[in-house]
Scaffold this active site. Structure first.
Site, mmCIF file in Angstrom:
data_model
loop_
_atom_site.group_PDB
_atom_site.id
_atom_site.type_symbol
_atom_site.label_atom_id
_atom_site.label_comp_id
_atom_site.label_asym_id
_atom_site.label_seq_id
_atom_site.Cartn_x
_atom_site.Cartn_y
_atom_site.Cartn_z
ATOM 1 N N ARG A 104 0.839 -1.193 0.000
ATOM 2 C CA ARG A 104 0.000 0.000 0.000
ATOM 3 C C ARG A 104 0.873 1.242 0.000
ATOM 4 N NH1 ARG A 104 -1.742 0.930 4.373
ATOM 5 N NH2 ARG A 104 -1.235 -0.928 5.553
ATOM 6 N N TYR A 253 -1.483 -3.504 -6.715
ATOM 7 C CA TYR A 253 -1.214 -4.340 -5.542
ATOM 8 C C TYR A 253 -2.224 -4.189 -4.409
ATOM 9 C CZ TYR A 253 1.536 -7.304 -2.534
ATOM 10 O OH TYR A 253 1.954 -8.361 -1.769
ATOM 11 N N LYS A 262 -9.601 -2.280 1.836
ATOM 12 C CA LYS A 262 -9.365 -1.108 2.689
ATOM 13 C C LYS A 262 -10.143 0.124 2.205
ATOM 14 C CE LYS A 262 -6.845 -3.804 4.831
ATOM 15 N NZ LYS A 262 -6.064 -3.896 6.034
ATOM 16 N N HIS A 282 -10.674 -2.208 11.517
ATOM 17 C CA HIS A 282 -9.569 -3.072 11.062
ATOM 18 C C HIS A 282 -9.370 -4.171 12.104
ATOM 19 C CE1 HIS A 282 -5.084 -3.176 9.572
ATOM 20 N NE2 HIS A 282 -5.815 -4.073 8.955
ATOM 21 N N SER A 304 -1.448 -3.274 10.595
ATOM 22 C CA SER A 304 -1.069 -4.179 9.507
ATOM 23 C C SER A 304 0.178 -4.984 9.883
ATOM 24 C CB SER A 304 -0.786 -3.374 8.247
ATOM 25 O OG SER A 304 -1.943 -2.663 7.884
ATOM 26 N N CYS A 306 0.628 -7.217 12.129
ATOM 27 C CA CYS A 306 0.878 -7.341 13.573
ATOM 28 C C CYS A 306 0.145 -8.527 14.192
ATOM 29 C CB CYS A 306 0.503 -6.050 14.284
ATOM 30 S SG CYS A 306 1.650 -4.715 13.919
ATOM 31 N N ASP A 329 -9.403 -9.675 9.092
ATOM 32 C CA ASP A 329 -8.856 -8.338 8.813
ATOM 33 C C ASP A 329 -9.834 -7.194 9.062
ATOM 34 O OD1 ASP A 329 -6.462 -6.959 7.839
ATOM 35 O OD2 ASP A 329 -7.676 -6.353 6.130
ATOM 36 N N ARG A 433 2.103 -12.008 -0.187
ATOM 37 C CA ARG A 433 0.798 -12.395 0.381
ATOM 38 C C ARG A 433 0.193 -13.580 -0.356
ATOM 39 N NH1 ARG A 433 -1.703 -8.627 4.391
ATOM 40 N NH2 ARG A 433 -0.068 -7.087 4.689
#
Ligand code: GTP
Ligand code: SPV
Ligand code: MN
Length: 651
Positions: A104, A253, A262, A282, A304, A306, A329, A433
């Site tokens: 991002r 991406y 998001k 989130h 993110s 974590c 998420d 990912r």
């Protein structure tokens, strides 16, 4: 004026309310590659026709969401070299992006509103807001006009109708993404409910308008790297919350391009939630069943990279416990008529961090990825398997390799270069990912698609805090819990464009995803927790506290169940003796977290609340709230901060 920009000239943005639609929209000279344009609702027709006129694609491809369509697109991408089959599995593919397009791009992400302070807080002069970037409508018009006209020339424009949440569910919302990236179409099919069924459910209702282009019209003048067209110099991810519209340019991406995630499910949805009285967060959602067979649901917000995916899918190391994942998420949460908070996972797939994922750390994620998964920017072994940092031991054991054999194993790294374990650099990009269907997860919760959601009993915040912050603490109240969330900090990760490990503020784990003025957002939280709503208890966890020589003090992963056990006992109540009151909240009394079977845990180092650290931290927090939220900070949160400061000084 933005309204006079060519790109924005449409009926919605000119301020007209169209009551009935009489004209059937025409596509001037643009062929239909697939689908039936006439079958689209007038609103959808108008959206598609206008944007096609603007972006001038070679043709229009209306996605039906079928397996055959997915397979056809995969075949085409394999033929072109965009995807490589990972031969060791069924229907698993590797994609390597242009190495400039790997995460991002927060610095290129904007909220566009007429009034600046609808998007950002009243920060003092010279302070750059870190929660959201604002762009004026005028500037946006200029940026748009320098990017979108003709941007899809020579490429098909895919029309992707999708639902966030189960189709037609009371908490679900619809969107339509127009994209010139077939890779994005594949990801959207996995990550959302996509296709004809959504159009049927949509009827003539409105939807979130999502426009995405890789930003490289044909004929392409620049060199395309890895068959991954993108335009890093011109990346722009812009949101018009009032219009429920997203414009993304230049990146293919993840969160930049899979616009349901998001952009819609957090930045736009938190605006819808504000208007309609709910929360878009989130957060993972998990069901945790104790050995007595009682299940409770937890929603947890970590920044993110974590540990949300890992916690959501946790395999407990303590016998008798069971964890089932609802989402990994994003959570959309609304208080029900019974006063309880209900959450749905608006997504249908996992876009999970690959490095560090293994059968040891997250077996459920590994099982979710056995088939029908796209791996982006991971490495590949000579045997056609995926590979990334953290899989060394598993690979060695599975193949019965000696250390020497393992070292000589031929691997192609994420950049497409020959690579061996032990070589310089990384096998996989740190933000590589997997995109896997959630239904493939062996411990997916049977109610994960329940349209009304699951009842949340506890909210947990957390982040990567190498020092000062204990393994777990419980807030004193809803308002104090909101302060705890507002003060979430974490070491930066590879999920965005940061390099190095700095601890930075990531309030509510929403810093990159805030869709409106953060002070107003906190106010919304405060309001929703009031009676008759039964606000869940709020906790904070830290799996990442370190020793002086930078080793984790807590084993983490499956052992995190031990902390969830304590949390859920606190939620159940009647066990006051398991907690002690401290300056920052209730912490577990020594001996109340089950440590059976663990190697020696240094309880004091793990749980201590060092006065020096906290005095400085509260000071820094005040500075942060003063400069970043300023006069928008709600008084109840300021009061909580004052109380925290007093308590910490009295430590
Ligand atoms: P996003 O998808 O970016 O929102 O990330 P996420 O919050 O879902 O993080 P994820 O679960 O993918 O974990 C990110 C990284 O943290 C991985 O490399 C994990 O191996 C690591 N990690 C997750 N949980 C733990 C834990 O309990 N302890 C330690 N030490 N590392 C963890
Ligand atoms: C995150 O960064 O929090 C993610 C990955 O979940 S992305 O979809 O790229 O935002
Ligand atoms: Mn995330």
């Amino acid at each position: 004026m933005a309204n006079e920009c060519r790109s924005l000239r449409n009926m919605e943005t000119d301020g007209f309310q169209v009551v009935t639609e009489v004209v059937t929209h025409k596509l001037n000279h643009i062929p239909i590659f697939k689908g039936d344009f006439a079958s689209l609702s007038p609103k959808v027709q108008r959206f598609v026709a206008e944007k096609a006129e603007l972006m001038n694609p070679a043709g229009i491809y209306i996605c039906d969401g079928s397996q055959k369509e997915y397979d056809d697109i995969v075949d085409k991408l394999v033929e072109r070299g965009v995807l490589t089959p990972l031969k060791a599995y069924e229907n698993n593919y590797l994609c390597r992006t242009d190495p400039r397009d790997v995460a991002r791009v927060e610095s290129k992400t904007w909220m566009v509103t007429k009034d600046k302070y609808d998007s950002v807080c009243h920060t003092p002069d010279g302070v750059r807001p870190i929660m959201g970037q604002w762009m004026s409508e005028e500037q946006f018009g200029v940026e748009l006009d320098s990017r979108f006209p003709g941007c899809m020339a020579g490429r098909p424009m895919y029309v992707v109708p999708y639902s966030m949440g189960p189709i037609g569910g009371p908490l679900s919302k619809n969107g339509i993404e127009l994209t010139d990236s077939p890779y994005v179409v594949l990801c959207m099919r996995t990550m959302t409910r996509m296709g004809t069924k959504v159009l049927e459910a949509l009827g003539d209702n409105d939807f979130v308008r999502c426009i995405h282009s890789v930003g490289l019209p044909r004929p392409v003048k620049q060199k395309v790297i890895n068959h991954w067209p993108c335009n890093p110099e011109k990346v722009m991810i812009a949101h018009r919350p009032k219009e429920r519209e997203i414009w993304s340019f230049g990146s293919g991406y993840g969160g930049n391009s899979i616009l349901g995630k998001k952009c819609f499910a957090l930045r736009i949805a938190c605006n819808i939630g504000r208007d309609e009285g709910w929360l878009a967060e989130h957060m993972l959602i998990m069901g945790v069943t104790n050995p007595e067979g009682e299940e409770k649901f937890i929603a947890a917000a970590f920044p993110s990279a974590c540990g949300k995916t890992n916690l959501a899918m946790l395999t407990p190391t303590v016998p008798g416990w069971k964890v089932r994942v609802v989402g990994d998420d994003i959570a959309w949460m609304k208080f029900g008529a019974d006063g309880r908070l209900y959450a749905i996972n608006p997504e249908a797939g996992f876009f999970g961090v690959a490095p560090g994922t293994s059968h040891k750390t997250n077996a459920m994620a590994m099982e979710s990825c056995r088939a029908n998964t796209i791996f982006t920017n991971v490495a590949e072994t000579a045997d056609g398997e995926y590979f990334w940092e953290g899989l060394e031991k598993e690979l060695k054991e599975a193949k019965g390799y000696t250390d020497e054999q393992l070292k000589h194993l031929e691997i192609t790294n994420w950049l497409g270069e020959r690579w061996h374990i032990g070589d310089e650099g990384k096998a996989a990009h740190p933000n590589s990912r997997f995109t896997a269907p959630a239904k493939q997860c062996p411990n997916i919760h049977p109610d994960w698609e329940a349209p009304q959601g699951v009842p949340i009993d506890a909210i947990v915040f957390g982040g990567r805090r190498p020092e000062g912050v204990p393994l777990v603490f419980e807030s004193f109240s809803w308002e104090h819990g909101i302060l705890v969330g507002a003060l979430v900090k974490s070491e930066t990760t590879a999920a965005a464009e940061f390099t190095g490990k700095n601890v930075m503020h990531d309030p509510m784990a929403m810093r990159p995803f805030m869709g409106y003025n953060y002070g107003k957002y906190l106010e919304h939280w405060i309001k929703l927790g009031k009676a008759p709503h039964k606000a869940p208890k709020i906790f904070h966890v830290n799996w990442f506290r370190e020793t002086k020589d930078h080793k984790f003090l807590w084993p983490g992963f499956g052992d995190n169940i031990r902390v969830l056990d304590w949390i859920l006992r606190r939620v159940a109540g009647g066990e006051e003796e398991i907690a002690i009151e401290t300056a920052i909240g209730y912490v577990p009394k020594r001996g109340t977290i089950n440590l059976d079977g663990l190697p020696r845990i240094d309880w004091n180092d793990l749980m201590s609340i060092p006065k020096d650290y906290w005095v400085e931290d509260v000071d820094e927090s005040r500075h942060f709230l003063d400069t970043q939220v300023g006069s928008d900070l709600p008084q109840p949160i300021r009061d909580e901060l004052d109380k925290l400061e007093k308590r910490v000084h009295a430590l």
